[in-house]
Design an enzyme around this catalytic site. Structure first.
Site, PDB file in Angstrom:
ATOM      1  CD  GLU A  70      -0.499  -2.130  -3.155  1.00 24.16           C
ATOM      2  OE1 GLU A  70      -0.692  -0.931  -2.863  1.00 24.16           O
ATOM      3  OE2 GLU A  70      -1.683  -2.852  -3.118  1.00 24.16           O
ATOM      4  CG  ASP A  88      -4.260   2.688   1.561  1.00 26.33           C
ATOM      5  OD1 ASP A  88      -4.926   2.772   2.425  1.00 26.33           O
ATOM      6  OD2 ASP A  88      -4.845   2.499   0.322  1.00 26.33           O
ATOM      7  CE1 TYR A 105      -0.831   0.572   1.325  1.00 27.76           C
ATOM      8  CE2 TYR A 105       0.781   1.263  -0.547  1.00 27.76           C
ATOM      9  CZ  TYR A 105      -0.734   0.430  -0.105  1.00 27.76           C
ATOM     10  OH  TYR A 105      -1.515   0.266  -0.880  1.00 27.76           O
TER      11      TYR A 105
END
Length: 351
Positions: free
Chosen positions: A32, A133, A115
């Site tokens: 990520e 996102d 997030y």
């Protein structure tokens, strides 16, 4: 929303990516952070290099900062690499090297925002947190035809509320299981079908419930308030080499762009400046020419850079070096993490 159609579509069409084939929160977190910087195609190569070099969060925590920055080189936003390293040390020190899967604990790690924390706990432990996102913003804005700009505080709150409500509805129908699968499906739909331009609405499993498609506003969603102005900066680099092939480099300040990376000594000016007008802190050098680089565009800045090539007899004969300078063999420059701008310049010199 037709959750069944969305999940069926995902199971048939999703891309097989290594971070989707694991429940290891460390690897999910690593992916990520990397994917915040680049597209999947490029990010996959960086992910594999990091995974191979640092197979555990403890290995990353124990690494030298320079090694982490070198592996990150080319991705930009180097503060994120420093945060990655610092967060790994937090996990090693606070959790005994076991990466946490509780939202509050992950969110408290250095550099981790809402997030990323939601993604890690959802994908690793099916924790009921909605992941929002850029892809999800786009899908939700079109599904509900939301005109609120996504780059405002009000927009972020509205979309977070919509995302949480949809996830709650999905989990209620799935006996409170599978938040990771749902979040991945929504993100993949935005990446492959509900794209920024040329959305493939005819192939979308949610087309029947898309309000923007019905209203003809797909191309107008999501709404953004506007771009941030880009500030010009003028960098004059001194590429100084002695007769033994050694060059001077320095490490960039922590409070500026490219923090922690190495570069040639820099003189920043308020505007484009001829070499003769630069306050070069050396004597006894010979100017061998200058290389003006194409403008280098960052998110909030445009860098106008010139590399000036200077020659000196021998670094050992020079007086004390200016603060922060060090001398290394030119063939060892590749050992040091540099910004993409410097990398592009060095590539030109090797042609």
């Amino acid at each position: 929303m037709d959750f069944t159609a969305l999940i069926d579509w995902y199971e048939r069409h999703h891309r097989p990516l290594p971070w989707r084939e694991t429940r290891d929160p460390y690897r999910i977190w690593l992916s990520e952070v990397i994917l915040q910087q680049t597209r999947v195609a490029q990010g996959l190569a960086y992910y594999r290099r990091f995974e191979e070099r640092f197979p555990t969060v403890v290995a990353l925590a124990e690494a030298r900062e320079d090694d982490v920055l070198k592996l990150w080189q080319g991705l930009g936003y180097y503060s994120r690499a420093l945060n990655l390293h610092a967060a790994a040390r937090q996990v090693a020190e606070q959790y005994g090297g076991l990466f946490p899967t509780r939202y509050e604990e992950v969110r408290a790690l250095r550099g981790v925002g809402d997030y990323t924390a939601a993604a890690v706990v959802s994908f690793a432990a099916d924790a009921p947190h909605a992941v929002v996102d850029g892809n999800v913003y786009r899908v939700l804005s079109r599904l509900s035809d939301i005109p609120t700009p996504i780059d405002t505080a009000a927009g972020k709150r509205e979309f977070a509320t919509v995302a949480a409500a949809l996830l709650s509805d999905y989990l209620a129908r799935r006996d409170h299981k599978g938040s990771g699968l749902y979040n991945q499906a929504l993100m993949e739909l935005g990446a492959l079908v509900c794209t920024p331009r040329g959305a493939q609405c005819a192939d979308c499993p949610l087309a029947g419930s898309c309000m923007a498609l019905r209203s003809g506003t797909v191309g107008l969603r999501p709404v953004k308030r506007g771009k941030t102005a880009q500030t010009p900066r003028y960098f004059n680099y001194l590429h100084i080499t002695d007769r033994r092939g050694r060059v001077a480099i320095r490490r960039r300040d922590r409070e500026d762009i490219w923090q922690g990376l190495y570069e040639f000594p820099l003189i920043e000016t308020a505007a484009e400046t001829d070499f003769e007008a630069l306050p070069v802190p050396l004597t006894g050098y010979v100017w061998e020419g200058s290389v003006r680089m194409p403008k280098h565009v960052l998110s909030h800045r445009v860098i106008h850079a010139v590399f000036h090539r200077l020659a000196i007899p021998d670094w050992d004969e020079m007086a004390d070096l200016p603060d922060g300078w060090c001398v290394v063999p030119a063939e060892r420059l590749d050992d040091y993490a540099v910004a993409r701008l410097t990398e592009l310049y060095l590539e030109r010199q090797s042609v």
